[in-house]
Structures are given as C-alpha cells and as structure tokens.
Scaffold this active site. Structure first.
Site, PDB file in Angstrom:
ATOM      1  CE1 TYR A 199      79.854  43.809  76.628  1.00  0.00           C
ATOM      2  CE2 TYR A 199      77.320  42.408  75.836  1.00  0.00           C
ATOM      3  CZ  TYR A 199      78.627  43.914  75.733  1.00  0.00           C
ATOM      4  OH  TYR A 199      78.666  44.896  74.931  1.00  0.00           O
ATOM      5  CB  SER A 205      74.620  47.120  76.739  1.00  0.00           C
ATOM      6  OG  SER A 205      74.189  45.853  75.717  1.00  0.00           O
TER       7      SER A 205
END
Ligand code: NAP
Length: 263
Positions: free
Chosen positions: A155, A142
């Site tokens: 995360y 990401s």
C-alpha cells in the site's frame, strides 16, 4: 439552479473521501460521473445531488481491479457526449499485515486499483483536456507515499508511485492549462480502516481526520493547481521528516505506528 455543464468524474464515490469530493463538485454546479462497484450507493448519492444542486449525474458501476474497466468507463463517457473537466482518481484500498502472509491476489488487485487504473484513466482523459486547454486531475495518494510502510508495504509503495507519477505529470503539463495534483491525507475516518484491517493500529489512535475537511483540502488544491497537497500539521511534519530523517529511523518509526494497538 442549473448546472454549468462542466463535468467531474470521481472514482470511489460510493464512500468516504470520494463521496465528499462528489458533493463538493456538485455544490460548485459541476455535472458528475460517479464510479465505484456499489451501484446502489452511487444511485442514492446521484439522486441526492440531482435534487440538491440540479446537476446531471451519470452512474457507472465498475470494478477498477479489472483490466478493461478504465477503457470501458471512458467509452461510456464518450458515448454519452460527456467532456470530463475534472478527473478525480480517488478509489483505492490498503491491506494490513506482513506481506508474505497476505493473499497474493489481494496485493495485485491493490496495484491494479491504486496504480494501474489511475494511470490508465489519466492517459484516457488527458488528450481531451489538452485539446480544450483546460482541466484538472486530482490523484488521491497518501502521506504514506513519503515513507516506507512495514506491515502495509504494498500500500505505501503504491502511494509513493502516485505521488511521484503526479509530480512528473504536473511538470510535463506546465503551461498547458491542465493541472495535476496529488492529495496526501493521513488517517481519515472512512471505511478504509475496516477494509485494510488497520483500524486498531497505533497509527489510527493518533488523530484521525474527518472525510469532509480532507476532501475540501484536496478539492481546493486541485482547483488551485497545486502539485502536492498535504492536509494537517502532523501529516506535513511526517512528509517533511522523510527528507531529513535517516531511512532506517523512518522504517522503524513507521513499523511502530503500523502495529496492532497495545491494550
Ligand atoms: N482513510 C484513510 O485513512 C486514507 C488516508 C490516506 C489516503 N487514503 C486514500 O483515500 C482514497 C479514498 O479512500 P477512503 O478513505 O475514502 O476509503 P473508503 O471509504 O474505503 O472508500 C474507498 C472507495 O474506493 C472504491 N473502491 C475500492 N476498490 C474499488 C474497485 N476495485 N473498483 C472501484 N472502486 C473501488 C470504493 O467503492 P466500492 O467499494 O463501492 O467499489 C469506495 O468508494 C483511497 O485512495 C485511499 O488510499 C485514505
């Protein structure tokens, strides 16, 4: 048209980016192994891809948060005589909110799925690829992997691991015929936002990509053997800014993006 006999294994193929990655591989007449927890969704996609592209599709329902999942997936694949040419580690999830208030088990499960299973699957399938001197690994990271992430701290850190791990691995693999690619998307319209609980954050208000083009960008980067692939101008700018902007500014900037949207 008959398949070419090359097989792609896609984790998290029951939804979002993973489902689109599976479709792209099938369009290229790759056989498939589809992995996720929701077997009904995988079976429906398998039937669709077999009918549309004539490829062989194996469904493995597995929870990658479980310690033995990766080994069991590999054992099933080997027992079926399948050689995995493309390993696409896409399964993952996030959770939104102050670290201390979030369930500890959920944070640890995130590390198991986003990091542990990904590393283990790479380790299990790489030897075969190296023997055959051919293969591709795609790890879906990401743009969060380039910056610290207040309100999604675990995360963001998990995705920083994926970027760093993939870069290290790709460099080790140079000249072997096997490539490793980290795809680093920004906010994308999938089930991710509902599951993480950040769909109503400032971040998701600022241009959300569709899953299909994000998957296409990642898939092409994987086949081209690119090491880090970032789709979209804003995501490239964010990743680049992490090199030049002082960390304190980055932290407060991301904290502003990762807050509930103002009415
Ligand atoms: N959407 C975004 O904004 C965004 C941005 C950057 C990066 N990403 C990354 O892109 C990847 C795909 O996410 P997405 O956006 O497509 O989200 P999604 O629509 O929620 O899909 C996530 C996939 O992961 C699977 N998965 C989750 N937990 C699992 C587990 N314990 N065991 C096995 N499979 C599991 C889900 O399948 P089951 O529920 O059926 O198990 C589903 O197929 C993730 O790694 C995510 O971190 C997403």
């Amino acid at each position: 048209m008959a398949s070419q006999g090359h097989t792609a294994l896609v984790t998290g193929a029951s939804a979002g980016i993973g489902r689109e990655l599976a479709k792209l591989a099938a369009q290229d007449r790759r056989d498939l192994v589809l992995v996720a927890r929701r077997r009904d969704r995988l079976e429906a996609l398998a039937a669709e891809l077999r009918a549309a592209h004539g490829v062989a599709v194996t469904v493995i329902a597995a929870d990658l948060g479980q310690a033995r999942a990766a080994q069991e997936i590999c054992a099933q694949v080997e027992a079926a005589g399948i050689e995995v040419e493309c390993l696409m580690n896409n399964a993952g999830f996030g959770s939104f909110g102050p670290f201390v208030r979030m369930e500890r088990t959920r944070q640890l499960e995130m590390i198991d799925v986003n990091i542990r299973a990904l590393v283990e699957l790479c380790h299990l399938f790489l030897p075969g690829m190296l023997r055959r001197k051919h293969g591709h690994i795609l790890n879906v990271a990401s743009v969060a992997g380039f910056v610290p992430g207040p309100n999604m701290a675990t995360y963001y850190a998990s995705k920083a691991f994926v970027v760093s791990f993939t870069e290290g691995l790709a460099t080790e693999l140079r000249g072997s015929g096997v490539s490793a690619t980290a795809s680093c998307p920004g906010p994308t319209a999938t089930e991710f936002g509902d599951i993480a609980g950040n769909k109503r954050s400032e971040l998701f208000r600022r241009g959300v990509a569709e899953a299909a083009p994000v998957a296409r960008h990642a898939y092409r980067a994987m086949l081209a053997g690119r090491v880090v692939a970032i789709p979209g101008l804003m995501n490239k700018v964010l990743a680049l800014s992490s090199r030049f902007v002082p960390r304190a500014l980055l932290r407060s900037g991301v904290a502003r993006l990762n807050r509930p949207r103002q009415p």
